[in-house]
Design a protein around this motif. Structure first.
Motif, short mmCIF file in Angstrom:
data_model
loop_
_atom_site.label_atom_id
_atom_site.label_comp_id
_atom_site.label_asym_id
_atom_site.label_seq_id
_atom_site.Cartn_x
_atom_site.Cartn_y
_atom_site.Cartn_z
N ARG A 21 1.24 -1.37 0.39
CA ARG A 21 0.61 0.01 -0.23
C ARG A 21 0.60 1.27 -0.07
O ARG A 21 0.30 2.56 -0.60
CB ARG A 21 -0.96 0.20 1.48
CG ARG A 21 -2.01 -0.90 1.08
CD ARG A 21 -3.09 -0.83 2.42
NE ARG A 21 -4.19 -1.87 2.05
CZ ARG A 21 -5.20 -1.37 1.45
NH1 ARG A 21 -5.66 -0.23 0.73
NH2 ARG A 21 -6.24 -1.98 1.30
N ARG A 78 0.74 3.82 -2.94
CA ARG A 78 0.25 5.45 -2.33
C ARG A 78 1.46 5.94 -3.36
O ARG A 78 1.07 7.46 -3.90
CB ARG A 78 0.67 6.23 -0.78
CG ARG A 78 -1.33 5.86 -0.41
CD ARG A 78 -1.10 6.12 0.89
NE ARG A 78 -0.17 4.93 1.75
CZ ARG A 78 -0.92 3.81 2.49
NH1 ARG A 78 -1.76 3.98 2.25
NH2 ARG A 78 0.56 3.84 2.94
N GLN A 81 0.71 5.98 -6.98
CA GLN A 81 0.06 6.58 -7.10
C GLN A 81 0.36 8.06 -7.20
O GLN A 81 -0.41 8.82 -8.56
CB GLN A 81 -1.89 6.72 -5.97
CG GLN A 81 -2.27 8.39 -6.73
CD GLN A 81 -3.62 7.55 -5.31
OE1 GLN A 81 -3.60 7.15 -3.92
NE2 GLN A 81 -4.37 7.88 -5.91
N ASP A 119 -6.75 4.69 -12.76
CA ASP A 119 -8.34 3.25 -11.70
C ASP A 119 -7.68 1.94 -11.22
O ASP A 119 -8.09 1.77 -10.49
CB ASP A 119 -9.32 3.53 -13.41
CG ASP A 119 -9.34 4.79 -13.38
OD1 ASP A 119 -9.74 5.96 -12.91
OD2 ASP A 119 -9.98 4.67 -14.71
N ARG A 120 -6.65 1.86 -12.25
CA ARG A 120 -5.78 0.58 -12.37
C ARG A 120 -5.40 1.32 -10.06
O ARG A 120 -5.24 -0.34 -9.37
CB ARG A 120 -4.60 0.29 -13.07
CG ARG A 120 -5.47 0.40 -14.39
CD ARG A 120 -4.17 0.51 -15.57
NE ARG A 120 -3.30 -1.14 -14.92
CZ ARG A 120 -2.10 -1.58 -15.61
NH1 ARG A 120 -1.99 -0.68 -16.90
NH2 ARG A 120 -2.22 -2.52 -16.04
N ARG A 126 -6.22 3.20 -7.90
CA ARG A 126 -6.84 3.26 -7.19
C ARG A 126 -7.67 2.15 -7.36
O ARG A 126 -8.31 1.85 -5.56
CB ARG A 126 -8.37 4.85 -7.74
CG ARG A 126 -7.54 5.97 -7.82
CD ARG A 126 -8.70 6.63 -8.26
NE ARG A 126 -8.51 8.13 -8.23
CZ ARG A 126 -8.31 8.68 -9.52
NH1 ARG A 126 -8.65 8.25 -10.70
NH2 ARG A 126 -7.82 9.64 -9.72
N ALA A 127 -7.88 1.05 -7.54
CA ALA A 127 -8.67 -0.42 -6.99
C ALA A 127 -7.61 -1.26 -6.22
O ALA A 127 -8.43 -1.65 -5.05
CB ALA A 127 -8.47 -1.14 -8.00
N LEU A 184 -5.86 0.56 -3.40
CA LEU A 184 -6.09 0.96 -2.48
C LEU A 184 -7.27 1.23 -1.21
O LEU A 184 -7.40 2.25 -0.73
CB LEU A 184 -4.92 2.67 -2.56
CG LEU A 184 -3.31 2.99 -3.21
CD1 LEU A 184 -3.58 4.57 -3.61
CD2 LEU A 184 -3.19 1.64 -2.30
N ARG A 185 -8.30 0.75 -2.19
CA ARG A 185 -9.77 1.11 -1.57
C ARG A 185 -9.52 0.13 -0.66
O ARG A 185 -8.65 -0.92 -0.28
CB ARG A 185 -10.66 -0.40 -2.55
CG ARG A 185 -10.85 0.27 -3.34
CD ARG A 185 -12.16 0.11 -4.24
NE ARG A 185 -11.84 -2.03 -4.18
CZ ARG A 185 -11.30 -2.52 -4.99
NH1 ARG A 185 -11.36 -2.09 -5.84
NH2 ARG A 185 -11.65 -3.92 -5.09
N LYS A 186 -9.80 1.01 0.81
CA LYS A 186 -10.00 0.51 2.11
C LYS A 186 -10.45 -0.66 2.20
O LYS A 186 -11.42 -1.60 1.47
CB LYS A 186 -11.08 1.52 3.16
CG LYS A 186 -10.51 1.29 4.18
CD LYS A 186 -11.58 2.04 4.78
CE LYS A 186 -11.52 2.69 6.89
NZ LYS A 186 -12.36 3.51 7.00
N TYR A 238 -9.54 -3.40 1.32
CA TYR A 238 -9.37 -4.25 0.50
C TYR A 238 -7.46 -5.06 0.76
O TYR A 238 -6.25 -4.67 0.26
CB TYR A 238 -8.65 -3.56 -1.09
CG TYR A 238 -8.41 -4.37 -2.37
CD1 TYR A 238 -9.68 -5.35 -2.98
CD2 TYR A 238 -6.78 -4.46 -2.71
CE1 TYR A 238 -9.26 -6.46 -4.05
CE2 TYR A 238 -6.96 -5.30 -4.28
CZ TYR A 238 -7.66 -6.09 -4.87
OH TYR A 238 -7.55 -6.65 -6.22
N ASP A 288 -2.60 -7.17 -8.83
CA ASP A 288 -1.92 -5.72 -8.05
C ASP A 288 -0.60 -5.81 -8.07
O ASP A 288 -0.20 -4.75 -8.84
CB ASP A 288 -2.57 -5.78 -6.71
CG ASP A 288 -4.01 -6.25 -6.50
OD1 ASP A 288 -4.66 -5.85 -7.62
OD2 ASP A 288 -4.47 -7.12 -6.55
#
Length: 345
Positions: free
Chosen positions: A110, A114, A117, A134-135, A137-138, A140-142, A144, A150
């Motif tokens: 993560r 970040r 990102q 978009d790739r 953000r998926a 880094l979803r809470k 996940y 990934d």
């Protein structure tokens, strides 16, 4: 007991009448028969009881054997249970370590995600390919949990960014023009450093905004020389083109030149006293330069004459020269005067 009963019956038989004797015999026979039947039933019952007892004993022995087997199995299961408890403790400890390692790996992924990102958001290529974010953000979803796929996506994005950073690209893309309207034209990217647009009527520099992931045209056009250089490069007539390694900071300085008057206005009221002090300092400097230059120019002739008179011993003439130049505040004159006063020492 049975013999006594027979004797009593015989005595009774001799006493009672023959009719009564017959009744007694029949009663005795019936009693004997009943006794025998009762004995037979008792024997059968006893035999059945003995048989049942044997069966029950066999059943008890069977149960006792089964009980011993079950006790052995219980002891074995107890030992197995303790072994399983120890194994469970070891597995729980191992699971706890693996869970901590997994959480640490997930946390590191993560953190890298970040960072990636931020890198992608600040990259001008995101304005050309907006779906790149978009790739990330998926991942880094809470809640996940990132997997190997990934990690592969993140690796691909890193290599894609590295590859694009070393390329010169020309593509049709959207940007916000100098008038604030959305436009689409040819955009030239020189790595991550410099971007240009050319829409057929004008050529200018582009600034990438991470906030909106879009290109914005600088409000001022570059100089004619720079525009000519860019147009020649786009037309394939030249291999030379300007590159701003500061990622736009230097270009903004080039296209946003301000005049001296504008700079004075931007400085505010404090500029005028500072300017007055600077002007006074310049005047003093010029005056001192002229003064020192005059002193140095006269010093050669002055010293030559005094040295000649001193060598002749004409001290009166030397003192007269010092008196004539005393009002000039010349440093050399002061030195000579002091020397003349100390000539006898």
């Amino acid at each position: 007991m049975n013999k006594l009963t027979l004797i009593v019956l015989c005595l009774l038989a001799t006493i009672v009448s023959p009719l009564q004797g017959q009744d007694v015999r029949r009663a005795a026979q019936k009693a004997e028969k009943d006794r025998k039947e009762a004995l037979e039933r008792a024997r059968q019952i006893e035999e059945r009881i003995f048989n049942d007892r044997a069966a029950l004993i066999a059943q008890v022995e069977k149960f006792e054997t089964r009980e011993r087997q079950l006790e052995g199995e219980i002891n074995s299961l107890g030992k197995r249970g303790k072994e399983l408890e120890l194994l469970l403790e070891k597995l729980e400890e191992k699971w706890s370590r693996r869970e901590m390692e997994t959480k640490e790996i997930s946390g590191n992924i993560r953190v890298v995600g970040r960072d990636l990102q931020t890198l992608v958001e600040q990259s001008p290529y995101t304005a050309l390919v907006p779906k790149r974010l978009d790739r990330i953000r998926a991942i880094l979803r809470k809640g996940y949990f990132p997997g190997i796929d990934d990690i592969s996506i993140m690796t691909d994005l890193f290599f894609d960014e590295i590859e694009r950073s070393g390329q010169v690209g020309l593509s049709e893309a959207a940007y916000v023009g100098r008038n604030g309207e959305d436009r689409t034209s040819r955009i030239l990217t020189l790595g991550k450093f410099t971007s240009f647009y050319e829409d057929g009527t004008e050529v200018g520099f582009l600034r990438y905004s991470p906030a909106g992931n879009r290109f914005f045209a600088l409000s001022a056009l570059p100089s004619r020389r720079l525009r000519g250089s860019i147009q020649k490069y786009l037309a394939g007539k030249s291999d030379e083109i300007v590159i701003d390694i500061s990622s736009g900071a230097a270009l903004r300085q080039v296209v946003h030149k301000t005049s001296f008057v504008d700079q004075l206005k931007a400085g505010g009221p404090l500029v005028w006293p500072i300017g007055a002090v600077a002007l006074a300092a310049i005047i003093i400097i010029i005056y001192k330069i002229l003064l020192l230059n005059q002193v140095r120019k006269n010093t050669g002739k002055y010293m030559t004459r005094v040295n000649r008179l001193a060598s002749e011993g004409n001290w009166a003439e030397c003192e007269d020269i010092v008196r004539r130049h005393k009002g000039e505040h010349s440093p050399v004159n002061h030195v000579i005067e002091a020397g003349l006063q100390a000539r006898t020492e």
